[in-house]
Design a protein around this motif. Structure first.
Motif, PDB file in Angstrom:
ATOM      1  N   LEU A  36       0.818  -1.209   0.000  1.00  0.00           N
ATOM      2  CA  LEU A  36       0.000   0.000   0.000  1.00  0.00           C
ATOM      3  C   LEU A  36       0.853   1.261   0.000  1.00  0.00           C
ATOM      4  O   LEU A  36       0.481   2.277  -0.623  1.00  0.00           O
ATOM      5  N   ASP A  37       1.993   1.211   0.661  1.00  0.00           N
ATOM      6  CA  ASP A  37       2.880   2.373   0.655  1.00  0.00           C
ATOM      7  C   ASP A  37       3.429   2.630  -0.740  1.00  0.00           C
ATOM      8  O   ASP A  37       3.478   3.785  -1.193  1.00  0.00           O
ATOM      9  N   ARG A  38       3.840   1.581  -1.426  1.00  0.00           N
ATOM     10  CA  ARG A  38       4.374   1.754  -2.779  1.00  0.00           C
ATOM     11  C   ARG A  38       3.296   2.136  -3.777  1.00  0.00           C
ATOM     12  O   ARG A  38       3.579   2.767  -4.801  1.00  0.00           O
ATOM     13  N   ALA A  39       2.061   1.772  -3.497  1.00  0.00           N
ATOM     14  CA  ALA A  39       0.961   2.038  -4.423  1.00  0.00           C
ATOM     15  C   ALA A  39       0.245   3.355  -4.161  1.00  0.00           C
ATOM     16  O   ALA A  39      -0.790   3.636  -4.765  1.00  0.00           O
TER      17      ALA A  39
ATOM     18  N   ASP B 115       7.224   1.926 -14.952  1.00  0.00           N
ATOM     19  CA  ASP B 115       7.232   2.029 -13.491  1.00  0.00           C
ATOM     20  C   ASP B 115       7.913   0.792 -12.910  1.00  0.00           C
ATOM     21  O   ASP B 115       7.536  -0.342 -13.222  1.00  0.00           O
ATOM     22  N   PRO B 116       8.918   0.952 -12.060  1.00  0.00           N
ATOM     23  CA  PRO B 116       9.616  -0.213 -11.477  1.00  0.00           C
ATOM     24  C   PRO B 116       8.686  -1.155 -10.712  1.00  0.00           C
ATOM     25  O   PRO B 116       9.017  -2.340 -10.531  1.00  0.00           O
ATOM     26  N   LEU B 117       7.529  -0.663 -10.274  1.00  0.00           N
ATOM     27  CA  LEU B 117       6.606  -1.521  -9.534  1.00  0.00           C
ATOM     28  C   LEU B 117       6.071  -2.664 -10.379  1.00  0.00           C
ATOM     29  O   LEU B 117       5.580  -3.663  -9.837  1.00  0.00           O
ATOM     30  N   LEU B 118       6.165  -2.552 -11.692  1.00  0.00           N
ATOM     31  CA  LEU B 118       5.688  -3.634 -12.556  1.00  0.00           C
ATOM     32  C   LEU B 118       6.420  -4.941 -12.247  1.00  0.00           C
ATOM     33  O   LEU B 118       5.897  -6.021 -12.501  1.00  0.00           O
TER      34      LEU B 118
ATOM     35  N   VAL C 139      -0.798  -8.149  -8.292  1.00  0.00           N
ATOM     36  CA  VAL C 139      -0.641  -7.916  -9.727  1.00  0.00           C
ATOM     37  C   VAL C 139      -0.601  -6.420  -9.997  1.00  0.00           C
ATOM     38  O   VAL C 139      -1.470  -5.667  -9.545  1.00  0.00           O
ATOM     39  N   TRP C 140       0.394  -6.003 -10.755  1.00  0.00           N
ATOM     40  CA  TRP C 140       0.541  -4.624 -11.194  1.00  0.00           C
ATOM     41  C   TRP C 140       0.140  -4.563 -12.672  1.00  0.00           C
ATOM     42  O   TRP C 140       0.727  -5.265 -13.505  1.00  0.00           O
TER      43      TRP C 140
END
Length: 462
Positions: A332-335, A370-373, A382-383
């Protein structure tokens, strides 16, 4: 669960030490006392293994096949296979259905190792162990690159133990350093192989601390090491070590493909092995109408109900509540700057909340760059990002790249990406087949081609 005493298995049999590691189960309760083998002892074991001749190839294949029957049929630590699977589920938090599937993968791999281990042999090489008489006057032989193979096993899935028995089929002697999270699966497997007739000097189980684990890698001729990006960075320049890091497996759904099928592929891949496997889907790239796709995937994953790991209905990973809360908070913090279609939750599964499940997450990203992928967590997360056919570089670095498209050129371009290991067409990233390598064939790493020539009596030239 009562606390079990888990020994090492050395060349002389079970080995116990005063130094132990306490292993907690998925609810945080001590479940195992695991022997920790000191470096001097395991170094001596490796010397003993080097002095042991490998089994003939046909005999090794027969032993592996017999071990599959014993893995399924024998009792270890008083557990038959069903009891073992429940114990592993309760220990690791892995759904029992996943443990059963992994055990089937292990026994299928044992029965087929006499064939699949040789899939990597170049067509220009004689088979491993082939006799020189009758061979061509000049050519090549397929030979081991060493004698001792070390395995630093992962604990995210029992299925990792379906891979290394191939090394035995190729004549290696094997040192398995089990994960503290799941020492039970390799213990059962090593016990089965020994009972099937594998000499004890061919295979040892060596639980140990990190310093001794590094010693094992350095003493072995070849090693496979599982871990995160730090492990990959540590060993990327060592030719004798094969690092197995994050999978970052991705699915691409193009505009010309059926969306309902694409949703099914994404859901299946996300939930594979409770989202903990390296081939579980981490990123989904969608061509056109990304927001609608992400919302529909969120609705599909929201129907997965939490259950205790030993429950046949369980599909999500379980762990102590504190650990679950940290995972959810990290996502949640990264999103926080993205669109969260399905927020992960911690679901308590017992009275005091010590055993908890983590529910799936679906997050929409504004860009595939986006690195979160590629951000992985050990639960279904899932991103989802937009896909552009002219920017395939965002797909590189994927263990598995699944393409749901009607465009054959896209498949051809994806195959050229240097750090994509597997390319699938309209299959989930989690799809498996015994003839499809996981991350290249293990034999590519363990074997090498050696030039071979002998005198041709009909010719006098040199």
């Amino acid at each position: 669960m009562s606390v079990l005493d888990i020994p090492a298995l050395g060349p002389a049999g079970p080995y116990r030490t005063r130094k132990r590691t306490t292993v907690e189960d998925a609810s945080g309760v001590p479940a195992l006392e695991l022997t920790s083998v000191p470096g001097l002892v395991v170094s001596h074991w490796i010397d003993q293994m080097r002095a042991t001749a490998p089994l003939p190839l046909t005999r090794a294949a027969a032993v592996l096949g017999e071990a599959a029957d014993l893995f399924e049929g024998q009792d270890v630590l008083g557990d038959d296979l069903a009891a073992h699977q429940r114990r592993v589920a309760e220990l690791t938090g892995t759904p029992v259905a996943v443990v059963r599937e992994c055990d089937r993968l292990i026994t299928a791999a044992l029965r087929d190792a006499g064939r699949t281990a040789f899939s990597a042999r170049p067509s220009g090489c004689l088979p491993a162990g082939a006799a020189v008489p009758g061979a061509p006057a000049a050519g090549a032989a397929w030979c081991r690159a060493g004698d001792v193979f070390a395995v630093h096993a992962a604990g995210n899935s029992p299925g990792v133990h379906a891979m290394w028995p191939e090394a035995l089929a190729l004549g290696y002697r094997v040192v398995v350093r089990p994960s503290n999270r799941d020492p039970l699966t390799p213990l059962r497997l090593v016990a089965a192989l020994r009972q099937a007739g594998l000499p004890t000097g061919q295979l040892v189980l060596a639980p140990c601390d990190h310093a001794t684990a590094q010693l094992i890698v350095d003493r072995a001729d070849r090693a496979v090491v599982y871990g995160g990006q730090e492990v990959v960075d540590t060993y990327r320049n060592r030719g004798d070590v094969k690092p197995q890091g994050p999978g970052r497996s991705k699915l691409v759904v193009t505009a010309d493909a059926d969306r309902d099928t694409g949703l099914g592929l994404a859901r299946t891949g996300a939930l594979y092995h409770a989202g903990t496997a390296c081939t579980a889907t981490t990123g989904v790239l969608v061509e056109h109408d990304v927001t609608t796709f992400a919302g529909e995937l969120a609705a599909a994953l929201a129907t997965v109900a939490p259950a205790p790991p030993a429950d046949d209905a369980a599909r999500l990973p379980c762990m102590p509540r504190t650990q679950a809360e940290l995972l959810v908070a990290a996502v949640l913090d990264r999103a926080k700057d993205a669109v969260v279609h399905l927020a992960p939750r911690v679901e308590r599964l017992d009275g005091d909340g010590s055993l908890s499940a983590v529910t799936p997450a679906v997050v929409e990203l504004a860009s595939a760059k986006d690195p979160l992928l590629s951000y992985e967590v050990p639960f279904p997360c899932v991103w989802v990002a937009p896909f552009e056919r002219g920017a395939l570089d965002v797909l590189d670095g994927s263990l598995v790249l699944a393409l749901h498209t009607r465009d054959p050129e896209l498949h051809a371009r994806a195959l050229e990406l240097p750090s994509v290991s597997n390319v699938y067409g309209s299959r989930p990233t989690s799809w498996l087949h015994p003839d499809v390598p996981h991350d290249g064939f293990l034999g590519e790493f363990l074997m090498r081609a050696k030039g071979l020539a002998h005198a041709d009596e009909k010719r006098s030239d040199t």
